[in-house]
Design a protein around this motif. Structure first.
Motif, PDB file in Angstrom:
ATOM      1  N   ASP A   1     -12.807 -10.642   2.849  1.00 31.11           N
ATOM      2  CA  ASP A   1     -13.185 -12.042   3.086  1.00 31.11           C
ATOM      3  C   ASP A   1     -11.988 -12.859   3.571  1.00 31.11           C
ATOM      4  OD1 ASP A   1     -15.790 -11.477   2.178  1.00 31.11           O
ATOM      5  OD2 ASP A   1     -15.163 -11.809   0.098  1.00 31.11           O
ATOM      6  N   GLU A   2     -11.253 -12.306   4.529  1.00 30.39           N
ATOM      7  CA  GLU A   2     -10.076 -12.939   5.129  1.00 30.39           C
ATOM      8  C   GLU A   2      -8.933 -13.146   4.145  1.00 30.39           C
ATOM      9  OE1 GLU A   2     -10.981 -16.277   7.650  1.00 30.39           O
ATOM     10  OE2 GLU A   2     -12.905 -15.396   8.215  1.00 30.39           O
ATOM     11  N   THR A   3      -8.956 -12.456   3.024  1.00 29.68           N
ATOM     12  CA  THR A   3      -7.896 -12.548   2.028  1.00 29.68           C
ATOM     13  C   THR A   3      -7.197 -11.203   1.925  1.00 29.68           C
ATOM     14  OG1 THR A   3      -9.140 -14.180   0.767  1.00 29.68           O
ATOM     15  CG2 THR A   3      -7.385 -13.031  -0.398  1.00 29.68           C
ATOM     16  N   ARG A   4      -5.882 -11.187   2.067  1.00 34.13           N
ATOM     17  CA  ARG A   4      -5.086  -9.960   1.959  1.00 34.13           C
ATOM     18  C   ARG A   4      -4.896  -9.621   0.493  1.00 34.13           C
ATOM     19  NH1 ARG A   4      -3.292  -5.847   5.109  1.00 34.13           N
ATOM     20  NH2 ARG A   4      -1.203  -5.190   4.626  1.00 34.13           N
ATOM     21  N   LEU A   5      -5.257  -8.404   0.114  1.00 30.89           N
ATOM     22  CA  LEU A   5      -5.074  -7.918  -1.252  1.00 30.89           C
ATOM     23  C   LEU A   5      -4.049  -6.792  -1.227  1.00 30.89           C
ATOM     24  CD1 LEU A   5      -8.825  -7.484  -2.281  1.00 30.89           C
ATOM     25  CD2 LEU A   5      -7.386  -9.496  -2.614  1.00 30.89           C
ATOM     26  N   VAL A   6      -3.096  -6.844  -2.124  1.00 30.30           N
ATOM     27  CA  VAL A   6      -2.102  -5.785  -2.240  1.00 30.30           C
ATOM     28  C   VAL A   6      -2.170  -5.267  -3.668  1.00 30.30           C
ATOM     29  CG1 VAL A   6       0.339  -5.167  -2.048  1.00 30.30           C
ATOM     30  CG2 VAL A   6      -0.626  -6.909  -0.528  1.00 30.30           C
ATOM     31  N   SER A   7      -2.438  -3.968  -3.805  1.00 33.56           N
ATOM     32  CA  SER A   7      -2.551  -3.353  -5.133  1.00 33.56           C
ATOM     33  C   SER A   7      -1.414  -2.367  -5.324  1.00 33.56           C
ATOM     34  CB  SER A   7      -3.884  -2.620  -5.269  1.00 33.56           C
ATOM     35  OG  SER A   7      -4.952  -3.520  -5.136  1.00 33.56           O
ATOM     36  N   MET A   8      -0.892  -2.326  -6.539  1.00 33.71           N
ATOM     37  CA  MET A   8       0.194  -1.402  -6.842  1.00 33.71           C
ATOM     38  C   MET A   8       0.107  -0.936  -8.282  1.00 33.71           C
ATOM     39  SD  MET A   8       2.468  -4.695  -6.532  1.00 33.71           S
ATOM     40  CE  MET A   8       1.340  -5.072  -5.300  1.00 33.71           C
ATOM     41  N   LYS A   9       0.754   0.185  -8.571  1.00 30.41           N
ATOM     42  CA  LYS A   9       0.771   0.717  -9.924  1.00 30.41           C
ATOM     43  C   LYS A   9       1.666  -0.145 -10.801  1.00 30.41           C
ATOM     44  CE  LYS A   9      -0.007   4.907 -10.798  1.00 30.41           C
ATOM     45  NZ  LYS A   9      -0.146   6.317 -11.012  1.00 30.41           N
ATOM     46  N   ALA A  10       1.348  -0.170 -12.085  1.00 26.95           N
ATOM     47  CA  ALA A  10       2.166  -0.890 -13.051  1.00 26.95           C
ATOM     48  C   ALA A  10       1.981  -0.241 -14.420  1.00 26.95           C
ATOM     49  CB  ALA A  10       1.774  -2.369 -13.107  1.00 26.95           C
ATOM     50  N   HIS A  11       2.986  -0.361 -15.248  1.00 24.73           N
ATOM     51  CA  HIS A  11       2.883   0.141 -16.617  1.00 24.73           C
ATOM     52  C   HIS A  11       1.806  -0.677 -17.336  1.00 24.73           C
ATOM     53  CE1 HIS A  11       3.921   0.775 -20.837  1.00 24.73           C
ATOM     54  NE2 HIS A  11       4.439   1.931 -20.417  1.00 24.73           N
ATOM     55  N   PRO A  12       0.974  -0.031 -18.167  1.00 21.40           N
ATOM     56  CA  PRO A  12      -0.116  -0.767 -18.840  1.00 21.40           C
ATOM     57  C   PRO A  12       0.329  -2.039 -19.566  1.00 21.40           C
ATOM     58  CG  PRO A  12      -0.434   1.570 -19.133  1.00 21.40           C
ATOM     59  CD  PRO A  12       0.911   1.400 -18.451  1.00 21.40           C
ATOM     60  N   ASP A  13       1.481  -2.017 -20.228  1.00 24.98           N
ATOM     61  CA  ASP A  13       1.963  -3.233 -20.898  1.00 24.98           C
ATOM     62  C   ASP A  13       2.293  -4.323 -19.883  1.00 24.98           C
ATOM     63  OD1 ASP A  13       1.704  -1.973 -23.354  1.00 24.98           O
ATOM     64  OD2 ASP A  13       3.813  -1.361 -23.426  1.00 24.98           O
ATOM     65  N   ASP A  14       2.824  -3.919 -18.737  1.00 27.74           N
ATOM     66  CA  ASP A  14       3.155  -4.884 -17.696  1.00 27.74           C
ATOM     67  C   ASP A  14       1.901  -5.467 -17.058  1.00 27.74           C
ATOM     68  OD1 ASP A  14       5.834  -4.406 -18.155  1.00 27.74           O
ATOM     69  OD2 ASP A  14       6.045  -3.007 -16.481  1.00 27.74           O
ATOM     70  N   VAL A  15       0.853  -4.657 -16.936  1.00 23.92           N
ATOM     71  CA  VAL A  15      -0.407  -5.151 -16.367  1.00 23.92           C
ATOM     72  C   VAL A  15      -0.883  -6.343 -17.173  1.00 23.92           C
ATOM     73  CG1 VAL A  15      -2.853  -4.628 -15.999  1.00 23.92           C
ATOM     74  CG2 VAL A  15      -1.114  -2.953 -15.347  1.00 23.92           C
ATOM     75  N   GLN A  16      -0.918  -6.192 -18.470  1.00 24.81           N
ATOM     76  CA  GLN A  16      -1.396  -7.269 -19.335  1.00 24.81           C
ATOM     77  C   GLN A  16      -0.491  -8.502 -19.236  1.00 24.81           C
ATOM     78  OE1 GLN A  16      -1.670  -6.408 -23.581  1.00 24.81           O
ATOM     79  NE2 GLN A  16      -3.695  -7.338 -23.536  1.00 24.81           N
ATOM     80  N   ALA A  17       0.815  -8.292 -19.289  1.00 22.80           N
ATOM     81  CA  ALA A  17       1.749  -9.421 -19.231  1.00 22.80           C
ATOM     82  C   ALA A  17       1.668 -10.139 -17.879  1.00 22.80           C
ATOM     83  CB  ALA A  17       3.172  -8.935 -19.487  1.00 22.80           C
ATOM     84  N   LEU A  18       1.639  -9.384 -16.793  1.00 23.86           N
ATOM     85  CA  LEU A  18       1.607  -9.987 -15.458  1.00 23.86           C
ATOM     86  C   LEU A  18       0.319 -10.755 -15.203  1.00 23.86           C
ATOM     87  CD1 LEU A  18       3.152  -7.002 -13.490  1.00 23.86           C
ATOM     88  CD2 LEU A  18       4.157  -9.296 -13.696  1.00 23.86           C
ATOM     89  N   THR A  19      -0.808 -10.223 -15.663  1.00 19.19           N
ATOM     90  CA  THR A  19      -2.074 -10.927 -15.443  1.00 19.19           C
ATOM     91  C   THR A  19      -2.147 -12.215 -16.253  1.00 19.19           C
ATOM     92  OG1 THR A  19      -3.216  -9.566 -17.092  1.00 19.19           O
ATOM     93  CG2 THR A  19      -3.380  -8.868 -14.791  1.00 19.19           C
TER      94      THR A  19
END
Length: 111
Positions: free
Chosen positions: A25-43
């Motif tokens: 929908d005209e939005t650039r998405l960039v996905s990358m791996k992260a440590h599970p603890d970092d996923v929670q903190a970053l979100t």
């Protein structure tokens, strides 16, 4: 980067994914791996960081365009994803001194 699937680009190191990118929908998405603890903190810390779009939400994050998703943040997240994948490669496929390699790469990309 190479075409992974229709509409997706992927980045790999020794055959292991560390980043995927697409436009939805005209939005650039960039996905990358992260440590599970970092996923929670970053979100929780960044509105631009979401659990992985169409990926394992425990091990992947997706960054959306947003005021708090500046180039430095995205670069740092991609770098950490790359280094996490490299660290799990067989020793024969890793740089001889992974710690020094990681430090020099961080310094070069995040100056």
């Amino acid at each position: 980067m190479y075409d992974f699937a229709r509409g997706w680009e992927a980045a790999r190191v020794h055959g292991k994914w560390f980043m995927l990118a697409t436009v939805r929908d005209e939005t650039r998405l960039v996905s990358m791996k992260a440590h599970p603890d970092d996923v929670q903190a970053l979100t929780h810390e960044f509105a631009a960081v979401q659990p992985g779009y169409h990926l394992n939400k425990r091990h992947w994050i997706t960054v959306l365009p947003n005021a708090d998703a500046d180039e430095r943040l995205v670069t740092a997240l991609v770098l950490e994803s790359y280094l996490a994948v490299v660290a799990k490669l067989p020793k024969r496929d890793r740089p001889a001194d992974l710690g020094a390699f990681a430090s020099s790469l961080r310094a070069e990309l995040l100056e």
